[in-house]
Design an enzyme around this catalytic site. Structure first.
Site, mmCIF file in Angstrom:
data_model
loop_
_atom_site.group_PDB
_atom_site.id
_atom_site.type_symbol
_atom_site.label_atom_id
_atom_site.label_comp_id
_atom_site.label_asym_id
_atom_site.label_seq_id
_atom_site.Cartn_x
_atom_site.Cartn_y
_atom_site.Cartn_z
ATOM 1 N N THR B 38 117.174 105.211 51.557
ATOM 2 C CA THR B 38 117.125 105.986 50.330
ATOM 3 C C THR B 38 116.271 105.361 49.260
ATOM 4 O O THR B 38 115.929 104.195 49.318
ATOM 5 C CB THR B 38 118.580 106.022 49.806
ATOM 6 O OG1 THR B 38 119.346 106.682 50.776
ATOM 7 C CG2 THR B 38 118.735 106.675 48.478
ATOM 8 N N ASP B 54 116.404 110.566 45.997
ATOM 9 C CA ASP B 54 115.641 111.428 46.914
ATOM 10 C C ASP B 54 116.651 112.220 47.740
ATOM 11 O O ASP B 54 117.855 112.162 47.475
ATOM 12 C CB ASP B 54 114.725 110.575 47.800
ATOM 13 C CG ASP B 54 115.496 109.854 48.885
ATOM 14 O OD1 ASP B 54 115.147 110.015 50.071
ATOM 15 O OD2 ASP B 54 116.465 109.154 48.553
ATOM 16 N N LYS B 70 122.645 113.139 47.116
ATOM 17 C CA LYS B 70 123.048 111.740 47.039
ATOM 18 C C LYS B 70 123.659 111.378 45.695
ATOM 19 O O LYS B 70 124.048 110.240 45.497
ATOM 20 C CB LYS B 70 121.837 110.845 47.300
ATOM 21 C CG LYS B 70 121.254 111.089 48.683
ATOM 22 C CD LYS B 70 120.185 110.099 49.024
ATOM 23 C CE LYS B 70 119.489 110.525 50.302
ATOM 24 N NZ LYS B 70 118.396 109.633 50.660
ATOM 25 N N GLY B 84 122.895 103.597 51.684
ATOM 26 C CA GLY B 84 123.597 102.888 52.754
ATOM 27 C C GLY B 84 124.113 103.896 53.759
ATOM 28 O O GLY B 84 123.476 104.902 54.017
ATOM 29 N N SER B 166 116.259 101.637 50.483
ATOM 30 C CA SER B 166 115.069 101.085 51.134
ATOM 31 C C SER B 166 113.829 101.270 50.283
ATOM 32 O O SER B 166 112.873 100.511 50.396
ATOM 33 C CB SER B 166 114.875 101.726 52.503
ATOM 34 O OG SER B 166 114.786 103.125 52.358
ATOM 35 N N ASP B 203 107.853 104.989 51.008
ATOM 36 C CA ASP B 203 108.898 104.462 51.872
ATOM 37 C C ASP B 203 109.205 105.500 52.947
ATOM 38 O O ASP B 203 109.366 106.681 52.651
ATOM 39 C CB ASP B 203 110.159 104.174 51.038
ATOM 40 C CG ASP B 203 111.313 103.715 51.905
ATOM 41 O OD1 ASP B 203 112.441 104.189 51.678
ATOM 42 O OD2 ASP B 203 111.074 102.905 52.809
ATOM 43 N N SER B 206 112.737 107.341 52.775
ATOM 44 C CA SER B 206 113.003 108.294 51.693
ATOM 45 C C SER B 206 112.022 109.433 51.807
ATOM 46 O O SER B 206 110.888 109.244 52.262
ATOM 47 C CB SER B 206 112.821 107.639 50.327
ATOM 48 O OG SER B 206 113.443 106.390 50.284
#
Lengths: 281, 271
Positions: B38, B54, B70, B84, B166, B203, B206
């Site tokens: 994420t 995201d 989220k 996580g 992340s 990333d 995400s």
């Protein structure tokens, strides 16, 4: 009057290690087989006798390391920057290590990773420059050739399981166009408008990707580079607030003197952050 | 687990771990947890808090949910982004949300952000990091706006801006370059959206869209899919119609069946 001591036996091609041994069988092995100029027994080390005898081992870990190198193309050339720290593990041991250097006339090379391997690579590149000078034919190694050379060197060392523990950045002007490439420990290489090594990939490249760096003028490019260096200093533990900025344009390559950036640690919420949550931090 | 032993009193049971490890060593692929891989972020501005996230949920290298939520509810004035393991963040935030609703009923007062923080950290510490929930907790109570991060092992930080997941480094780069004190709500929303976009595009864990949640003294505004920078740009017309002549016919032949003899009997029998 010079009288040679008795133990100075005359040696030369007639009885040296490369002398033909027609009809005399295999050459002797061990210390007595090697002729030395003093006649003393040669120092021969049998690897199997060593205390740590085992399979032949090579570089397994770096010791003195440099952190990220940041680089991008702008309208007049290429900027390459890094901090000047050679860290020994977590210790900030050497604070004046120039990790962005000029090679030849118009090439910049930056390195992160093991500092001794970078110094050896620079020795090899200086040898290339010296051979250019000796040939004296007006042709010098350009950045693309230096990049190709480094790609082959890195991949060959990796193939021998004895790598140069570096991530390298090569920048210059190639046929009137800015050139920028990177090659890593495994020999993986590519060219792009912006490249970084190490932490810079996560912290600086998002900032470079937000703008078309190739269209920035020099002032805006230097400001963007300073912002990225500052972010890397805030968020990379193995870094210091002392940087060098290399610039290569059509005129040539140069690296600045070390400089410091302003940082801000005065946020209101850093003062007593656990004010409302006793026992927290 | 021995027969006749007293009932387990809650918490994790670790008695199958050795058997599971030996099965995995023999090649059994255990169930993989869904992770949110994420980018989540939060910023305090003049008068409130902006939370952003995201919307990509991953199971290994597959995108499991292209548009998951989220940003979780904890209290009307306290919201929490979770990174996580998705199951862990969902359940931990809803458990603490339930406890806080009872707490409000018991005390007759509004929820403070630090109460949610303390309940979360005490729960996560009890499970020693095995509950893999990394949270960005934000809200406004009578003491003012607050923003905290909670790590899976139970440690917390109180910060003016923070990122987790992340994509946290990518988003943090944007914050470090762009944060200033005393921002307006519009500036804060723009900064958080920029930070989440940085995570989405830099990333691999995400992606998809940007969700924002703005919390002030007056209340919360949830901007679900505030930005959709990854739209589907092509839709294939349904049904697909292939006009006659799409495939060129080079040769055609037809066989009449009157020359075929039909024999009935056992398959493979003498005929």
């Amino acid at each position: 009057p010079s009288v040679a001591p008795a133990e100075w036996a005359p040696s030369g091609p007639h009885n040296g290690p490369l002398a033909r041994r027609a009809g005399k069988g295999p050459p002797p092995r061990g210390p007595q087989a090697l002729e030395t100029s003093t006649g003393a027994p040669a120092l021969v080390v049998d690897p199997k006798e060593l205390p740590e005898a085992g399979p032949h081992q090579h570089t397994k870990q770096p010791y003195v390391t440099g952190t990220s190198v940041l680089a991008f193309k702008y309208k007049g050339g290429v900027l390459v920057a890094s901090d000047t720290l050679g860290a020994y593990g977590s210790t900030k041991r050497y604070k004046s290590v120039g990790r962005v250097r000029t090679v030849g006339q118009g090439t910049l090379v930056g390195a992160s990773g093991e500092v001794s391997d970078f110094q050896h690579i620079m020795t090899d590149l200086e040898a290339l420059d010296t051979s250019d000078f000796c040939y004296d034919d007006g042709i010098t190694h350009g950045p693309k050739e230096i990049f190709s050379y480094l790609c082959r060197v890195m991949y060959n060392r990796r193939s021998k399981m004895d790598p140069y523990w570096n991530s390298l950045v090569v920048a210059g002007f190639e046929r009137g166009e800015p050139f920028l490439g990177t090659v890593g420990i495994l020999g993986v290489h590519y060219t792009n408008d912006h490249v970084c090594t190490g932490f810079g990939n996560h912290l600086a490249r998002p900032l470079f990707r937000e703008v078309d760096t190739a269209q920035l003028d020099e002032e805006a490019a230097v400001k963007l580079m300073h912002d990225a260096l500052r972010v890397c200093y805030y968020r990379d533990k193995n870094s210091i607030n002392k940087f060098t900025l290399g610039k290569v344009t059509a005129e040539g390559a140069s690296v600045s003197e070390p400089f410091t950036l302003d940082t801000n640690w005065n946020y209101q919420r850093f003062i007593n952050p656990a004010q409302f949550s006793q026992g927290s931090w | 687990v021995s027969g006749g032993a007293e009932e387990p009193r809650g918490g994790f049971q670790f008695d199958q771990c050795r058997r599971n490890a030996s099965l995995e060593a023999r090649g059994l692929q255990g169930p993989r947890p869904w992770s949110t891989g994420t980018t989540i972020a939060g910023v305090v501005f003049q008068g409130g808090v902006v939370l952003g996230a995201d919307t990509r949920s991953t199971a290994g290298t597959t995108v499991a949910d292209k548009n998951c939520e989220k940003i979780h509810y904890i209290a009307p004035n306290v919201w929490c982004c979770g990174a996580g393991t998705a199951a862990d963040t969902e359940n931990v935030t809803s458990m603490i949300g339930s406890q806080l609703e009872l707490h409000r009923a018991t005390t007759g007062r509004g929820t403070r952000v630090v109460t949610a923080l303390t309940m979360l950290k005490q729960h996560l510490f009890k499970y020693q990091g095995y509950v893999s929930a990394a949270l960005v907790l934000g809200g406004v109570d009578f003491t003012g706006p607050h923003l905290f991060t909670v790590y899976p092992h139970g440690s917390t930080d109180a910060l003016p801006f923070c990122t987790m997941g992340s994509g946290s480094l990518n988003a943090m780069a944007v914050f470090e370059a762009g944060y200033k004190e005393g921002m307006t709500e519009a500036e804060a929303m723009a900064l958080v959206a920029r930070a989440i976009r940085s995570g989405i595009f830099n990333d691999l864990g995400s992606g998809s869209n940007v969700d924002l949640c703005v919390i002030t003294k007056e209340g919360k505004t949830m901007h679900r899919n505030y930005e959709t920078p990854n739209p589907k740009t092509y839709r294939r017309p349904q049904p697909v119609v292939f006009p006659p002549g799409t495939t060129v016919v080079t040769k055609s032949s037809a066989a009449t069946l009157k020359d075929v003899a039909v024999v009935e009997g056992e398959p493979g029998g003498a005929g």
